[in-house]
Design a protein around this motif. Structure first.
Motif, PDB file in Angstrom:
ATOM      1  N   HIS A 230       0.838  -1.206   0.000  1.00  0.00           N
ATOM      2  CA  HIS A 230       0.000   0.000   0.000  1.00  0.00           C
ATOM      3  C   HIS A 230       0.873   1.256   0.000  1.00  0.00           C
ATOM      4  CE1 HIS A 230      -2.606   3.182   1.684  1.00  0.00           C
ATOM      5  NE2 HIS A 230      -3.589   2.538   1.071  1.00  0.00           N
ATOM      6  N   LYS A 322      -9.120  -8.912  -0.882  1.00  0.00           N
ATOM      7  CA  LYS A 322     -10.018  -8.104  -1.709  1.00  0.00           C
ATOM      8  C   LYS A 322      -9.931  -6.637  -1.322  1.00  0.00           C
ATOM      9  CE  LYS A 322     -14.585  -8.592  -3.773  1.00  0.00           C
ATOM     10  NZ  LYS A 322     -15.820  -9.414  -3.795  1.00  0.00           N
ATOM     11  N   GLU A 323      -9.870  -6.371  -0.024  1.00  0.00           N
ATOM     12  CA  GLU A 323      -9.753  -4.982   0.445  1.00  0.00           C
ATOM     13  C   GLU A 323      -8.419  -4.370   0.029  1.00  0.00           C
ATOM     14  OE1 GLU A 323     -10.223  -5.414   4.612  1.00  0.00           O
ATOM     15  OE2 GLU A 323     -12.347  -5.994   4.495  1.00  0.00           O
ATOM     16  N   LYS A 325      -6.637  -5.079  -2.639  1.00  0.00           N
ATOM     17  CA  LYS A 325      -6.719  -4.743  -4.062  1.00  0.00           C
ATOM     18  C   LYS A 325      -7.403  -3.394  -4.269  1.00  0.00           C
ATOM     19  CE  LYS A 325      -8.873  -8.126  -5.935  1.00  0.00           C
ATOM     20  NZ  LYS A 325      -9.431  -9.152  -6.825  1.00  0.00           N
ATOM     21  N   THR A 326      -8.521  -3.203  -3.601  1.00  0.00           N
ATOM     22  CA  THR A 326      -9.261  -1.946  -3.744  1.00  0.00           C
ATOM     23  C   THR A 326      -8.431  -0.770  -3.272  1.00  0.00           C
ATOM     24  OG1 THR A 326     -11.366  -3.111  -3.423  1.00  0.00           O
ATOM     25  CG2 THR A 326     -11.364  -0.725  -3.083  1.00  0.00           C
ATOM     26  N   SER A 327      -7.699  -0.955  -2.176  1.00  0.00           N
ATOM     27  CA  SER A 327      -6.924   0.143  -1.596  1.00  0.00           C
ATOM     28  C   SER A 327      -5.767   0.579  -2.486  1.00  0.00           C
ATOM     29  CB  SER A 327      -6.397  -0.253  -0.214  1.00  0.00           C
ATOM     30  OG  SER A 327      -5.284  -1.124  -0.316  1.00  0.00           O
ATOM     31  N   THR A 331      -9.527  -2.574  -9.265  1.00  0.00           N
ATOM     32  CA  THR A 331     -10.958  -2.781  -9.094  1.00  0.00           C
ATOM     33  C   THR A 331     -11.532  -3.437 -10.334  1.00  0.00           C
ATOM     34  OG1 THR A 331     -11.402  -0.570  -9.966  1.00  0.00           O
ATOM     35  CG2 THR A 331     -11.166  -0.778  -7.568  1.00  0.00           C
TER      36      THR A 331
END
Length: 377
Positions: A230, A322-323, A325-327, A331
């Protein structure tokens, strides 16, 4: 940051500024005419001119014909460039595609037959018997780990199907891992390649093959990558995060000598059918496949959750993927990235034929792959 030197088994110079050591290293060994293998985008960057400047005193040529998923024709053209320059060594500078081509660019000048006849699954597979040119690797992405691998993935020009050339002689003789080379990567590439590194570590750990050494490396590689990705995406000049992602990438590639799993079989199919970036393909499939794998080895998922500091055990780890990836900006679904229902049969066919899922913790049939692809649509 100091330069750390170690072998595993490739001698590795790791740290900021490591790229500046390549020229003297080659001179000390008596080499004079290196061929740099890279892609066109990299060749046009100021970074390339700066790197060549550090090779002062060497007669340098550049082959910048690598693009997309590397093909046999790109390798052949690189071999012709090697011969035309009368090169005596190879420098691979770039992402996984450039490094995969650099590993085998010296094969055609030194061995007979088309390049793909050296793929392990060719009906009349040839063996690499003679010496290959001295090869040093400098990764500019943190994902494939190709810089420490003994395989090269090359696609057929007509079908785009990936073929794997595997031999210990493909290992780089020396590797220079310089995190500064990744600072200029766009966020999307940092994210996709980072997910590739995580996938290598995670799938290697979940493989049922017995290799406790690789298990330890894969868990630590997962821990390091999970903590750094991240930051690497959102603070691209953060050299600590860039260094950690480069290390996680190398560890994943070292660990996957234990083999991989169904995520990679799906990704290889997506690369062949719609020419999807390998890291993005892994990212789009990983949480779907992991949700399906969880029931087979729940204790291993609990351990993955533990090293990633995810509370709630293995099922929470899947949700965390999954979270994550979104962060980092990954998407959408397969359909939003160009996959259509008409592609399904071919995707299933290629994934089922792919060797990676043979070490998936849960056996995969064609029907299973169809369900996984549909779940990711």
């Amino acid at each position: 940051m100091s330069i750390h030197k170690f072998s595993f088994p490739t001698p590795i110079h790791f740290g900021v500024g490591a790229r500046k050591l390549v020229g003297q290293h080659l001179k000390d060994l008596g080499f004079k005419r290196p061929l740099i293998v890279t892609d066109k985008a990299m060749a046009d960057l100021p970074l390339m001119a700066e790197f060549i400047g550090h090779l002062g005193g060497l007669d340098v040529a550049v082959y910048a014909g690598v693009h997309g998923n590397p093909t046999a024709s790109q390798v052949t053209a690189g071999g012709a460039a090697f011969k035309a320059h009368q090169a005596d060594c190879v420098i691979g500078l770039g992402g996984g595609a450039s490094l995969d081509v650099a590993k085998v660019v010296g094969l055609s000048p030194t061995h007979d037959g088309p390049i793909l006849e050296y793929a392990w699954d060719h009906p009349k597979a040839r063996s690499i018997t003679g010496p290959l040119p001295y090869f040093v690797a400098l990764p500019t992405t943190s994902g494939t780990g190709s810089e420490v691998g003994r395989s090269s993935v090359v696609s057929e020009d007509d079908t785009h199907q990936k073929r794997v050339i595997f031999h210990p002689k493909l290992l780089a003789q020396t590797m220079f891992a310089d995190p500064e080379l990744t600072v200029g990567l766009p966020g999307k590439i940092t994210a996709a390649t980072g997910m590739d590194a995580l996938t290598h570590n995670i799938e290697s750990y979940l493989s049922p093959a017995y290799h406790p050494l690789c298990d330890g490396i894969a868990l630590e590689g997962t821990r390091i990558g999970a903590a750094a990705l991240h930051t690497a995406v959102h603070q691209p000049s953060n050299l600590k995060a860039r260094s950690d992602m480069m290390m996680s990438s190398m560890m994943g590639a070292i660990a996957f000598q234990k083999d991989l799993g169904a995520v990679h079989s799906c990704a290889h199919a997506l690369g062949a059918v719609v020419d999807m970036h390998h890291g993005l393909a892994n990212a789009l499939m990983i949480d779907v496949v992991m949700a399906w794998n969880h029931e087979a080895v729940p204790e291993k998922f609990n351990e993955l959750a533990h090293v990633c500091h995810v509370k709630g055990g293995g099922s929470a780890f899947v949700a965390w993927l999954k979270e994550l990836k979104t962060s980092i900006g990954i998407t959408g679904t397969l359909s939003s990235h160009g996959v259509k229902p008409k592609h399904m049969a071919r995707l299933v066919e290629i994934a089922t034929a792919d060797i990676c899922h043979q070490t998936n913790p849960r056996p995969c049939t064609a029907s299973d792959f169809e369900k996984l692809f549909k779940a990711a649509m």
